[in-house]
Enzyme design. Structure first.
Site, PDB file in Angstrom:
ATOM      1  N   ARG A 118      54.323  62.257 -24.257  1.00 15.65           N
ATOM      2  CA  ARG A 118      55.064  61.444 -25.229  1.00 15.65           C
ATOM      3  C   ARG A 118      54.462  60.045 -25.381  1.00 15.65           C
ATOM      4  NH1 ARG A 118      61.436  63.070 -24.173  1.00 15.65           N
ATOM      5  NH2 ARG A 118      61.426  64.853 -25.600  1.00 15.65           N
ATOM      6  N   GLY A 146      60.766  71.772 -24.121  1.00 12.36           N
ATOM      7  CA  GLY A 146      60.231  71.284 -22.855  1.00 12.36           C
ATOM      8  C   GLY A 146      59.479  72.327 -22.042  1.00 12.36           C
TER       9      GLY A 146
HETATM   10  C1  3PG Z   1      64.916  64.594 -24.695  1.00 12.04           C
HETATM   11  O1  3PG Z   1      64.057  64.526 -23.812  1.00 12.04           O
HETATM   12  O2  3PG Z   1      65.606  65.604 -24.891  1.00 12.04           O
HETATM   13  C2  3PG Z   1      65.058  63.428 -25.613  1.00 12.04           C
HETATM   14  O3  3PG Z   1      64.402  62.308 -25.098  1.00 12.04           O
HETATM   15  C3  3PG Z   1      66.497  63.136 -25.912  1.00 12.04           C
HETATM   16  O4  3PG Z   1      67.195  62.856 -24.743  1.00 12.04           O
HETATM   17  P1  3PG Z   1      68.736  63.242 -24.642  1.00 12.04           P
HETATM   18  O5  3PG Z   1      68.801  64.748 -24.702  1.00 12.04           O
HETATM   19  O6  3PG Z   1      69.209  62.691 -23.318  1.00 12.04           O
HETATM   20  O7  3PG Z   1      69.436  62.622 -25.811  1.00 12.04           O
END
Ligand code: 3PG
Ligand code: MG
Length: 397
Positions: free
Chosen positions: A35, A355
């Site tokens: 990121r 992710g």
């Molecule tokens: C993430 O990694 O999902 C984003 O940065 C958003 O974070 P959050 O789900 O805590 O809003």
């Protein structure tokens, strides 16, 4: 999309919402720079014009105000190294000293503000808080795709305090939106979506949306067992959402009606424990032994999924096929990653998002062998589900 390219930042101070919510280890070192690296071209364009930059982000989900663990001070060096420029740090995002630091920035200088979520006003989308943040810069740039599904003060509300001339997107946002549109609206066929991960409940909407677009939907990961059980298979103690069996059936029926090929795994690697040291073996996915659990798709499934993948012209991958963090259960995910890379080499457009699938692509060093690796998980899913995001709408309004 209107990007930073349409503004000359000479002598301007840009306040940029980035998503620097990055993983840190116990020594508070950044373990995945994706990121941060992604944001660098946007920052460089602004600095090259002769502008200065105030960066703002969240890190984690702090609930109790300032907490060392969630301090963005831990990432200052990483940002500075990637950018090749010193990065100053303000220990509170709206304190007097933060405003004095931002107003003293000279062209070419960069300031990072402390975690926005140390103020509960951020997640509440508080207008006064957003207004205060807006005093840090005369141009607002939103480049936080990963957080664009949140209507928070810094991601959406703040845009109101700028005229349309003085707000725009960064290159991360533009690249992400362009690649999703390539998949959703300009897909060359066959279009295959590979959906994995633990829970059906998280993926119902996206599967339904994808049925409108995709020719093939491949289901893997923990969520596959809910489908297998819904069809009458014996899944032992594999992950299952018993309250979603009807949903799974509905999705299978809907795929049939729409003429979408929905592929489920036919075999699995099963284990007698959730551990890499557990006893493990290949099994028919419909006949998993009592007391055993499926932790990966089996070899036959990996091969037949691979044939579909390698014959596709557009591929979206969200969610791993198994517990790829453990070596005995990584085969299905690893093969999918390599098959997607091969499809890319043969001309397919391939988008990896979420992710865990991004972690998998990185684990096998394939990030530069696919078309686009998204910096968003929830944001990507929500964009596909809804066709837009609050953080995008706020800047475009
Ligand atoms: C993430 O990694 O999902 C984003 O940065 C958003 O974070 P959050 O789900 O805590 O809003
Ligand atoms: Mg999230």
């Amino acid at each position: 999309m209107k990007t930073v390219n349409s503004i000359n930042f000479a002598n301007k101070r840009a306040i940029i919402r980035v998503d620097f919510n990055v993983p840190l280890n116990d020594a508070f070192e950044v373990t995945d720079l994706t990121r941060i690296k992604a944001a660098i071209p946007t920052l460089k364009k602004i600095l090259k014009d002769g502008g200065s930059i105030v960066l703002m982000s969240h890190l984690g989900r702090p609930k109790e105000g300032p907490t060392n663990k969630y301090s963005l001070k831990h990432i200052v060096n990483a940002v500075s190294q990637q950018l090749g420029t010193e990065v100053l740090f303000a220990e509170d995002c709206i304190s007097e000293s933060a405003f004095s630091a931002s107003s003293n920035l000279k062209p070419g200088q960069v300031l990072l503000l402390e975690n926005l979520r140390f103020y509960k006003e951020e997640e509440k989308g508080d207008r006064d808080f957003a207004k205060k943040l807006s005093q840090h810069g005369n141009v607002y740039v939103n480049d936080a795709f990963g957080t664009a599904h949140r209507s928070h003060a810094s991601t959406a509300v703040i845009a109101d305090f700028y005229t349309p001339d003085n707000r725009c997107f960064g290159f991360v946002m533009a690249g992400e939106v362009e690649s999703i549109n390539k998949v959703l609206n300009q897909a060359q066929k066959p279009f295959t979506a590979i959906i994995g991960g633990a829970k059906v409940s998280d993926k119902i909407l996206i599967i339904e949306q994808l049925m409108e677009k995709a020719n093939n939907i491949i289901i893997g990961g923990g969520m596959a067992f809910t489908f297998v059980k819904a069809l009458g298979g014996s899944i032992g103690k594999s992950l299952c959402e018993d309250d979603r069996l009807e949903t799974a059936k509905m999705l299978l029926d809907k795929a049939k009606q729409k003429g979408v090929n929905l592929y489920l795994p036919t075999d699995a690697v099963i284990a007698d424990n959730f551990s890499n040291d557990a006893n493990h073996k290949q099994s028919d996915i419909n006949k998993i032994d009592e007391g055993w659990m499926g932790l990966d798709i089996g070899k036959d499934s990996a091969n037949s999924f691979g044939n579909v993948i390698k014959n596709s012209k557009t591929i979206l991958w969200n969610g791993p096929m198994g517990v790829f963090e453990m070596s005995h259960f990584e085969h299905g995910t690893k093969q999918a990653a390599f098959d997607i890379a091969e499809a890319t080499k043969n001309g397919a457009f391939t988008l990896i998002g979420g992710g865990d699938s991004v972690a998998a692509i990185n684990k096998y060093n394939l990030a530069d062998q696919v078309s686009y690796v998204s910096t968003g998980g929830g944001a990507l899913l929500e964009y596909i589900e809804q066709g837009s995001l609050p953080g995008v709408r706020a800047v475009e309004a």
